[in-house]
Design an enzyme around this catalytic site. Structure first.
Site, PDB file in Angstrom:
ATOM      1  N   PHE A 150      96.156  13.131 -46.288  1.00 30.09           N
ATOM      2  CA  PHE A 150      96.079  13.256 -44.827  1.00 30.09           C
ATOM      3  C   PHE A 150      97.436  13.492 -44.179  1.00 30.09           C
ATOM      4  O   PHE A 150      97.508  13.949 -43.053  1.00 30.09           O
ATOM      5  CB  PHE A 150      95.447  11.985 -44.228  1.00 30.09           C
ATOM      6  N   LYS A 174      89.974  21.287 -50.990  1.00 31.82           N
ATOM      7  CA  LYS A 174      89.271  20.095 -50.475  1.00 31.82           C
ATOM      8  C   LYS A 174      90.338  19.291 -49.729  1.00 31.82           C
ATOM      9  O   LYS A 174      91.082  18.522 -50.319  1.00 31.82           O
ATOM     10  CB  LYS A 174      88.698  19.300 -51.649  1.00 31.82           C
ATOM     11  N   GLU A 177      89.709  14.217 -45.608  1.00 29.07           N
ATOM     12  CA  GLU A 177      88.594  14.068 -44.661  1.00 29.07           C
ATOM     13  C   GLU A 177      89.054  13.381 -43.385  1.00 29.07           C
ATOM     14  O   GLU A 177      88.282  13.237 -42.439  1.00 29.07           O
ATOM     15  CB  GLU A 177      87.443  13.286 -45.313  1.00 29.07           C
ATOM     16  N   SER A 227      97.631   9.416 -53.262  1.00 25.57           N
ATOM     17  CA  SER A 227      98.155   8.123 -53.712  1.00 25.57           C
ATOM     18  C   SER A 227      98.143   8.043 -55.245  1.00 25.57           C
ATOM     19  O   SER A 227      97.398   8.768 -55.914  1.00 25.57           O
ATOM     20  CB  SER A 227      97.288   7.009 -53.124  1.00 25.57           C
ATOM     21  N   CYS A 282     105.556  10.795 -47.861  1.00 29.51           N
ATOM     22  CA  CYS A 282     105.827  10.404 -49.252  1.00 29.51           C
ATOM     23  C   CYS A 282     107.323  10.402 -49.526  1.00 29.51           C
ATOM     24  O   CYS A 282     107.764   9.876 -50.534  1.00 29.51           O
ATOM     25  CB  CYS A 282     105.140  11.357 -50.207  1.00 29.51           C
ATOM     26  N   GLU A 380     103.646   0.473 -52.201  1.00 27.55           N
ATOM     27  CA  GLU A 380     103.909   1.507 -51.198  1.00 27.55           C
ATOM     28  C   GLU A 380     103.217   1.059 -49.907  1.00 27.55           C
ATOM     29  O   GLU A 380     101.997   0.884 -49.886  1.00 27.55           O
ATOM     30  CB  GLU A 380     103.334   2.853 -51.647  1.00 27.55           C
TER      31      GLU A 380
HETATM   32  P1  NAD Z   1      94.482   9.431 -51.044  1.00 19.10           P
HETATM   33  O1  NAD Z   1      94.852   9.321 -52.478  1.00 19.10           O
HETATM   34  O2  NAD Z   1      93.654   8.361 -50.445  1.00 19.10           O
HETATM   35  O3  NAD Z   1      93.640  10.794 -50.803  1.00 19.10           O
HETATM   36  C1  NAD Z   1      94.098  12.032 -51.284  1.00 19.10           C
HETATM   37  C2  NAD Z   1      92.889  12.925 -51.580  1.00 19.10           C
HETATM   38  O4  NAD Z   1      92.104  12.322 -52.600  1.00 19.10           O
HETATM   39  C3  NAD Z   1      91.981  13.122 -50.370  1.00 19.10           C
HETATM   40  O5  NAD Z   1      91.572  14.469 -50.319  1.00 19.10           O
HETATM   41  C4  NAD Z   1      90.811  12.184 -50.638  1.00 19.10           C
HETATM   42  O6  NAD Z   1      89.581  12.660 -50.134  1.00 19.10           O
HETATM   43  C5  NAD Z   1      90.758  12.112 -52.166  1.00 19.10           C
HETATM   44  N1  NAD Z   1      90.344  10.795 -52.656  1.00 19.10           N
HETATM   45  C6  NAD Z   1      90.551   9.585 -52.060  1.00 19.10           C
HETATM   46  N2  NAD Z   1      90.045   8.593 -52.829  1.00 19.10           N
HETATM   47  C7  NAD Z   1      89.527   9.174 -53.928  1.00 19.10           C
HETATM   48  C8  NAD Z   1      88.865   8.666 -55.095  1.00 19.10           C
HETATM   49  N3  NAD Z   1      88.657   7.371 -55.269  1.00 19.10           N
HETATM   50  N4  NAD Z   1      88.457   9.550 -56.027  1.00 19.10           N
HETATM   51  C9  NAD Z   1      88.661  10.874 -55.872  1.00 19.10           C
HETATM   52  N5  NAD Z   1      89.287  11.405 -54.788  1.00 19.10           N
HETATM   53  C10 NAD Z   1      89.707  10.574 -53.826  1.00 19.10           C
HETATM   54  O7  NAD Z   1      95.840   9.672 -50.236  1.00 19.10           O
HETATM   55  P2  NAD Z   1      96.042   9.719 -48.659  1.00 19.10           P
HETATM   56  O8  NAD Z   1      95.885   8.355 -48.110  1.00 19.10           O
HETATM   57  O9  NAD Z   1      95.268  10.839 -48.071  1.00 19.10           O
HETATM   58  O10 NAD Z   1      97.597  10.158 -48.598  1.00 19.10           O
HETATM   59  C11 NAD Z   1      98.656   9.248 -48.672  1.00 19.10           C
HETATM   60  C12 NAD Z   1      99.183   9.133 -50.080  1.00 19.10           C
HETATM   61  O11 NAD Z   1      99.594  10.405 -50.557  1.00 19.10           O
HETATM   62  C13 NAD Z   1     100.423   8.248 -50.162  1.00 19.10           C
HETATM   63  O12 NAD Z   1     100.329   7.460 -51.314  1.00 19.10           O
HETATM   64  C14 NAD Z   1     101.563   9.243 -50.276  1.00 19.10           C
HETATM   65  O13 NAD Z   1     102.736   8.758 -50.903  1.00 19.10           O
HETATM   66  C15 NAD Z   1     100.921  10.316 -51.082  1.00 19.10           C
HETATM   67  N6  NAD Z   1     101.616  11.589 -50.936  1.00 19.10           N
HETATM   68  C16 NAD Z   1     102.400  12.003 -51.957  1.00 19.10           C
HETATM   69  C17 NAD Z   1     103.107  13.174 -51.844  1.00 19.10           C
HETATM   70  C18 NAD Z   1     103.990  13.644 -52.958  1.00 19.10           C
HETATM   71  O14 NAD Z   1     104.475  14.729 -52.862  1.00 19.10           O
HETATM   72  N7  NAD Z   1     104.193  12.887 -54.009  1.00 19.10           N
HETATM   73  C19 NAD Z   1     103.010  13.951 -50.676  1.00 19.10           C
HETATM   74  C20 NAD Z   1     102.182  13.505 -49.653  1.00 19.10           C
HETATM   75  C21 NAD Z   1     101.493  12.312 -49.791  1.00 19.10           C
END
Ligand code: NAD
Length: 497
Positions: A150, A174, A177, A227, A282, A380
């Protein structure tokens, strides 16, 4: 421009086959802003079929022609900059300036991808051996998918989409959401730029949609950002299904401050890197490692002043930072702040005291005397919470970074070139800043961490982006004068001579 919130498959807007929807909220007002399809396996399958049927035509389109479509897309992004930034701010909560800067970083990667004819030239060895030439082709992988977080709803999708399409792949995105509208507008602009139907497809949804992507045999590569627990799951499940996977995870980025640094400048830089975008980056600095108590005291004073002076509010009130993304996430961050207090860290600035009548806001928090075994250090937080850890030597700072399970970015603030150079060689993270708090590499270099911040060998964008979205084929060719006639079979492996 009106933005459809349907899935976009094969050039057509579609609801989910099941009719199920996900509600999206404005985090500053808590009002519902739109509903998107909650896609199932059937929806993913439709997207894969559309991407498969568009693949032969798009992969056979010369790179220079693909690049021209992307150049038109770039112009449309610029033309719609205000609208895209507005959608990001409304659904994510970040300021308009920050949303626009995000779009600029996305466009940088798109511009890099527009140079694809140069990037796909491959290698050629004339006379690699007697009468033999050897050369490589960089071919598309096929149908690729991107799953995005997000916190950068335009930039992270465009890290993937720009390079994947330039390399001749077709794509299924994808997006998160929680803020799906900027990606929805971007899909429309890709169509307007002349991208053939089915080359790019947008499928909304959550965990079930992601698992359907990971399991689908028609998808060859998955690029993920999010994450760490989900990144690990995506890497393991996607790899087990035979896909190429790159999965970028969470972070805990340390800024090491040495006694010879300019403390006013450091405090200003770190406050921006810690509290900008409400800490939901991040590459946010979440830990300041003060080398020596004198540095710790000076930074505690200066950072407290900055943290107290920042204005928190909805994006249309010209704030310094906006709300957190959801109520649940705010609860999680508050729980960690409470745990820090219970575990004995000193809460110098308590953002919990600020009152907001609605919205998922939290004002900046600043902790001093944080110890490595506390939850606020180990996890984090992904919110406007900065921790000061005091150490007695530069080596202790390096050891702290090495022991941390995350390895996205780190930074050093110093006037010493010698120590900065040592830090670049020894800081155990994928990206390093020298007097730069958020060392996000430019588009033509690669972005990525190590340890639990990245699963898979290849980083995002730059040359690694092109490697991820292409398959290498190497040809050895000779054209002997006579292909027939008397020949003795040579059963040895041919030597190069
Ligand atoms: P998230 O992991 O909750 O969601 C990321 C994606 O995975 C979304 O599209 C979501 O729909 C999907 N998802 C969520 N739970 C899932 C599950 N159980 N099974 C399968 N798919 C699932 O992350 P977020 O809250 O949207 O974003 C924040 C996180 O992203 C933070 O941890 C941040 O550090 C990380 N991030 C990392 C970078 C990087 O470059 N390393 C860049 C941006 C964000």
């Amino acid at each position: 421009m009106s933005v459809s919130r349907q899935n976009y498959i094969g050039g057509v807007g579609r609801d989910s086959v099941s009719g199920r929807v996900i509600k999206v909220f404005n985090p500053a007002t808590e009002d519902e802003s739109c509903r998107i399809p909650d896609s199932s396996r059937e929806d993913i399958d439709l997207a894969v079929k559309a991407a498969q049927s568009a693949l032969p035509g798009w992969s056979a389109t010369p790179p220079v022609s693909r690049s021209r479509v992307l150049m038109r897309f770039r112009e449309l992004l610029e033309k719609n900059r205000n609208e895209i930034s507005g959608l990001i701010s409304e659904e994510h909560g970040k300021t308009r300036e920050d949303a626009s800067a995000e779009l600029s970083r996305a466009i940088d990667v798109l511009e890099f991808a527009c140079g694809i004819p140069q990037l796909l030239k491959g290698e050629h060895s004339h006379h690699a051996s007697s009468s033999i030439d050897c050369w490589s082709m960089m071919l598309p992988v096929g149908v690729c998918a991107g799953i995005t977080p997000f916190n950068f709803p335009a930039m992270v999708p465009l890290w993937m989409v720009s390079i994947a399409l330039a390399c001749g792949n077709t794509f299924i995105l994808k997006p998160s959401e929680k803020d799906p509208s900027a990606p929805a507008l971007i899909s429309k602009l890709l169509q307007e730029a002349g991208l053939p139907d089915g080359v790019f497809n947008l499928v909304h949804g959550s965990a079930d949609s992601v698992n359907a992507i990971l399991d689908h045999p028609g998808i060859g590569a998955v690029s993920f950002v999010g994450s760490t627990p989900v990144a690990r799951h995506v890497y393991e499940r996607g790899s087990a299904a035979g896909k190429r996977v790159q999965a970028l995870g969470g972070a805990k980025n340390h800024a090491v401050v040495l006694p010879d640094a300019d403390m006013d400048m450091v405090a200003e830089q770190i406050a921006g890197a810690a509290y900008g975008s409400a800490g939901e980056r991040c590459m946010a600095i979440s830990v300041v490692v003060a080398v020596g108590d004198d540095v710790g005291d000076q930074l505690a004073d200066r950072l407290s002043e900055h943290a107290r002076s920042l204005k928190v509010g909805a994006f249309d009130t010209q704030p310094d930072l906006g709300p957190l993304i959801t109520m649940e996430h705010r609860e999680k961050v508050l729980g960690l702040v409470d745990s820090g207090v219970k575990e004995g860290a000193q809460l110098l600035v308590d953002g919990r005291e600020a009152f907001f009548d609605k919205g998922y806001f939290l004002a900046p928090c600043l902790f001093d005397a944080v110890e490595p075994d506390m939850a606020i250090y180990q996890q984090e937080i992904f919110g406007p919470v900065l921790c000061i850890v005091r150490v007695s030597s530069y080596q202790d700072a390096l050891d702290l970074i090495a022991a941390n399970p995350y390895g996205n970015g780190s930074a050093i603030f110093t006037g010493s070139g010698k120590l900065a150079q040592h830090f670049c060689e020894h800081a155990d993270t994928g990206m390093v800043g020298v007097n730069v708090p958020i060392p996000v590499p430019v588009a033509w270099h690669c972005f990525g961490g190590i340890k639990q911040s990245l699963f898979g060998p290849l980083h995002m964008h730059g040359p690694d982006g092109v490697r991820f979205f292409t398959r290498m084929r190497t040809v050895s060719a000779r054209w002997p004068e006579k292909l027939t006639g008397q020949r003795e079979a040579n059963l040895n492996i041919p030597e190069v001579k």
